[in-house]
Design a protein around this motif. Structure first.
Motif, mmCIF file in Angstrom:
data_model
loop_
_atom_site.group_PDB
_atom_site.id
_atom_site.type_symbol
_atom_site.label_atom_id
_atom_site.label_comp_id
_atom_site.label_asym_id
_atom_site.label_seq_id
_atom_site.Cartn_x
_atom_site.Cartn_y
_atom_site.Cartn_z
ATOM 1 N N THR A 51 29.211 13.431 -11.174
ATOM 2 C CA THR A 51 29.152 14.776 -10.599
ATOM 3 C C THR A 51 27.836 15.069 -9.892
ATOM 4 O OG1 THR A 51 28.352 15.679 -12.717
ATOM 5 C CG2 THR A 51 30.738 15.652 -12.339
ATOM 6 N N ASP A 52 26.758 14.381 -10.257
ATOM 7 C CA ASP A 52 25.454 14.626 -9.630
ATOM 8 C C ASP A 52 25.106 13.421 -8.752
ATOM 9 O OD1 ASP A 52 22.853 15.128 -8.878
ATOM 10 O OD2 ASP A 52 22.276 15.930 -10.835
ATOM 11 N N GLU A 55 21.192 11.965 -9.272
ATOM 12 C CA GLU A 55 20.602 11.564 -10.545
ATOM 13 C C GLU A 55 21.490 10.534 -11.225
ATOM 14 O OE1 GLU A 55 19.005 14.152 -13.372
ATOM 15 O OE2 GLU A 55 18.073 15.524 -11.921
ATOM 16 N N GLU A 142 28.675 16.648 -0.583
ATOM 17 C CA GLU A 142 27.296 16.315 -0.927
ATOM 18 C C GLU A 142 26.991 14.831 -0.738
ATOM 19 O OE1 GLU A 142 26.167 17.700 -4.733
ATOM 20 O OE2 GLU A 142 26.948 19.719 -4.444
ATOM 21 N N SER A 619 14.809 11.369 -14.785
ATOM 22 C CA SER A 619 16.206 11.739 -14.970
ATOM 23 C C SER A 619 16.502 11.714 -16.456
ATOM 24 C CB SER A 619 17.122 10.771 -14.216
ATOM 25 O OG SER A 619 18.460 11.151 -14.377
#
Length: 793
Positions: A51-52, A55, A142, A619
């Motif tokens: 989802t990120d 990171e 993104e 992270s």
């Protein structure tokens, strides 16, 4: 999909909880990497958040699942994600190479296919046959940057490093270390993947920092690996040759020259030759190894790539007046291999444009400067041997001389010999893999304790190393390292109790097999560093195959090498820098393709930052909130832990009075000429000791072991001891002057008197000494007599 051909069943090893095979599954929000051990006794799960995009978030499930449990778990995950397509199988793989991020999302690199290339003490060694790069985040707005021109160019650069060629790994054996270090220096509870020979150290740094183990990753060694079965007098043995390339100053021929400020040199390669016997199961394996190294001349020097000039001028940077980087390099060698560092310098002395002569003189200054400040028993032991000039005088004679030098070097540093149980060192891998992750049951711990009692019986240790170089550390270096390997092979077989006709003969079938292996290794290293195979002239001449066809082949090799150096090396250097983490967008620097050639080529400049020394982005782990490398320094220091040293263990402790650079050898005959200038040294040794070469060299050096030598061979050789030991303490500027004139006499006493008198005369005349340079006083030792000539020159 992803099935691998079954290999022949190998002998039973310790049952290690190591993951051999993994399958990658995906949902919209998560990657599930499910791995199992080789015997399918347990399964593990690694979750990767998708989802990120910016990171790296990982979670390692500490549970050990059975086959039925993992099947049920996959069904539950698929049902829970039914509206988004369920659980999809992505690929099958055999280990994680690492994670990388450029301008946008993270990518995971995995081994798609592997090939077994050999075994060491029962540990399987694999080569990477195919790799795969997979974007971690689920495609969204993104992650559109992943399709940008700059991102595509970074991916293209990164993928120029072909992982399917000459990258090797093992699940249970630390391939980044020599056999001696693996058996003698087992450091339990330590992660070893930051070694100088692990090329994916930067790529695995993130996952190792989060998980605190190396369960899911493999450590890739770049270079060469070949293993063959041979026999002598119907006794079989296994021959293994491994080349490990250093990642510390890695790159291409003209863009990586000399040394960097940390003491790492270009084209630094460790060559290990392992010989073992096959024994019945349950018995310890007799095994020996010899390590030698090659590397660029450890000075600050460079060459500018030129389209029109295939041999550009050598540019020396003399700002390091105290040779700090050079000293760091040799100190690192001592820490890794022991205090006896022997240098075999193969630079030309008669090149018309003095390209290599400049380097030779500068290298001599460095050795003289370092030895002047070093204790006697730790001084560098160096010899200059113009292989090109010797080769022109006769390939057989040149090779014989190389073998004599190799024999003496081996006498000084010895070899490693032990009897090891099958799977030696496996207990260290378990502790390494499951550091701070106590999921092992009591039965496993008991198994480890039982196997700790199975230690290797160590009989000999290598206590130093032979370092060989020419200007590129390729073609001439290949031949010299083969000669040392051939002499070492003979000693290794004798150590293992394998007897038969002398194999140290270039016409012996085993010697020919070894030559092929070293040629293959030389080709691999040459392609990696210079973009073409190695030149074959010297090896072909040794086989008696040098002809017009082979000459044309060498010309084509030279043209291909020049083309690659002139047109492709810039991009190749950028690719290596990105792969190793030396440059990248994360640091806010220029893109590598925007750098000039002088910026790609590391010089003495404060602007040349190393990504490995900088603090990476922080992270967090989804599971335990661990900081990703925030306070974790995984990079090892320049001075690594030294090899164990046991002085006097089946070896001779060599004393030397050397305070200068190389001893020279003339190509005019099998007789070596040694420089003798120091008056005090002459008085201490006496004429009888200086002329010990008049005794039987067959007895002293065991010349049955040298190609072409037999008891009926009539030539006499100056002992290699003298060639190493008789170094003069004269002006460093001219210490490398060729031995182009000889001083001889009808008696030993006359030689001593003449040398002492002329040395005293020159000492009293400093103006003349500075004008004349190096005093041309040389002693020629042969079987019959000694004559005086050329004194007035």
């Amino acid at each position: 999909m992803g099935s691998e051909p079954r290999e022949d069943p190998r002998r039973e090893l310790i049952d290690l909880p190591v993951l051999h095979k993994l399958k990658l599954y995906s949902t919209r929000t998560t990657f599930y990497l499910i791995g199992r051990d080789e015997k399918k006794t347990f399964w593990r799960i690694l979750k990767i958040d998708r989802t990120d995009p910016k990171e790296l978030n990982l979670f390692e499930d500490p549970t050990k699942y059975t086959h039925d449990e993992i099947s049920q778990l996959k069904k539950w995950i698929s049902r829970g994600n039914q509206e988004h397509g369920g659980l999809r199988a992505e690929t099958t793989c055999y280990g994680i190479i690492g994670f990388v991020r450029f301008l946008g999302p993270y990518y995971i690199l995995v081994i798609r296919k592997r090939k077994k290339v050999g075994e060491i003490c029962g540990h399987a060694i694999y080569g990477v046959a195919e790799s795969q790069m997979i974007m971690v985040p689920y495609p969204s707005s993104e992650t559109r940057v992943s399709s940008s021109a700059a991102e595509r160019r970074y991916r293209k650069l990164f993928n120029m490093v072909d992982l399917s060629k000459n990258f090797y790994f093992s699940y249970t054996y630390r391939l980044m270390y020599s056999l001696q270090k693996n058996i003698c220096n087992t450091e339990r509870g330590k992660i070893h993947d930051n070694s100088m020979f692990v090329w994916n150290e930067y790529l695995t740094r993130g996952i190792r920092g989060i998980l605190k183990n190396t369960v899911w990753t493999v450590a890739l060694v770049y270079g060469f690996f070949e293993q063959i079965k041979c026999s002598v007098s119907n006794e079989e043995f296994i021959l293994t040759v491994i080349a490990r390339r250093s990642r510390r100053y890695a790159g291409t021929r003209y863009l990586r020259r000399g040394v960097n400020e940390q003491g790492s040199v270009a084209n630094e390669v460790e060559i290990e030759q392992i010989v073992s016997k096959e024994v019945p199961e349950g018995k310890k394996i007799p095994i020996t190894s010899v390590v030698q190294v090659r590397g660029s001349i450890p000075l600050f020097w460079s060459q500018e790539t030129s389209v029109f000039n295939p041999q550009p001028d050598i540019i020396l940077n003399n700002t390091d007046e105290n040779y700090t980087a050079t000293k760091l390099h040799f100190e690192n060698l001592r820490q890794r291999y022991g205090k006896r560092i022997i240098i075999m310098n193969l630079l030309k002395t008669g090149d018309k444009d003095h390209r290599e002569s400049i380097l030779k003189a500068a290298f001599g200054k460095a050795i003289w400067f370092i030895n002047r400040q070093t204790k006697k028993d730790s001084r560098l032991k160096a010899i200059h041997y113009d292989l090109n000039k010797h080769f022109k005088s006769g390939v057989d004679g040149a090779f014989e001389q190389l073998c004599v030098l190799g024999k003496r070097a081996l006498d000084l540093i010895d070899l490693f010999f032990c009897e090891a149980p099958l799977g030696i060192g496996a207990e260290g891998v378990i502790n390494d893999s499951f550091l701070n992750n106590p999921i092992m049951n009591q039965d496993k711990e008991e198994t480890i304790q039982e196997n700790e009692a199975l230690k290797a019986d160590i009989h000999k240790l290598q206590s130093g190393v032979l370092r060989t170089n020419c200007v590129d550390c390729l073609d001439r270096t290949n031949v010299a390292q083969y000669s040392h390997g051939l002499v070492a092979l003979n000693q290794q077989l004798r150590t293992l109790g394998i007897t038969g006709p002398p194999i140290v003969d270039k016409d012996n079938p085993v010697a020919k097999k070894l030559m092929e292996v070293y040629e293959n290794a030389g080709d691999a290293i040459a392609i990696q560093y210079a973009g073409s195979e190695a030149h074959t002239k010297m090896f072909s001449a040794l086989r008696g195959e040098w002809n017009m066809m082979m000459k044309h082949r060498d010309i084509i090799t030279a043209v291909r090498r020049h083309y690659n150096n002139a047109y492709q090396d810039g991009e190749k250097q950028n690719a290596i820098n990105v792969f190793l983490g030396k440059s990248g967008p994360q640091l806010g620097r220029q893109a590598p393709w925007e750098l000039g050639s002088d910026q790609r080529n590391t010089r003495r400049t404060s602007s040349n930052l190393d990504i490995e020394t900088l603090r990476p982005k922080i992270s967090r782990s989804l599971s335990d909130n661990l900081l990703l490398l925030g306070e974790l320094n995984l990079e090892e220091p320049i001075l690594e832990n030294p090899e164990p040293s046991r002085e006097g263990l089946n070896g001779v402790i060599w004393e030397t009075t050397s305070e200068s650079g190389f001893i020279e050898a003339e190509p005019t005959s099998p007789t070596f000429h040694s420089a003798i200038v120091d008056e005090d040294h002459l008085r201490r040794t006496g004429s009888r000791q200086m002329l010990q070469g008049s005794s039987s060299m067959s007895d002293f050096l065991g010349l049955d072991d040298v190609p072409g030598f037999s008891h009926s061979y009539n030539a006499r050789f100056t002992p290699a001891d003298e060639m190493f030991e008789i170094c003069s303490s004269v002006s460093s500027d001219n210490m490398f002057t060729d031995l182009d004139e000889s001083i001889t006499s009808t008696t030993d006493t006359n030689i001593l008197e003449i040398v002492v008198a002329m040395s005293q005369e020159l000492r009293n005349d400093s103006e003349r000494l500075s004008h004349v340079g190096l005093t041309r006083i040389f002693c020629v030792i042969c079987r019959h007599d000694v004559k005086v000539k050329g004194l007035h020159s």
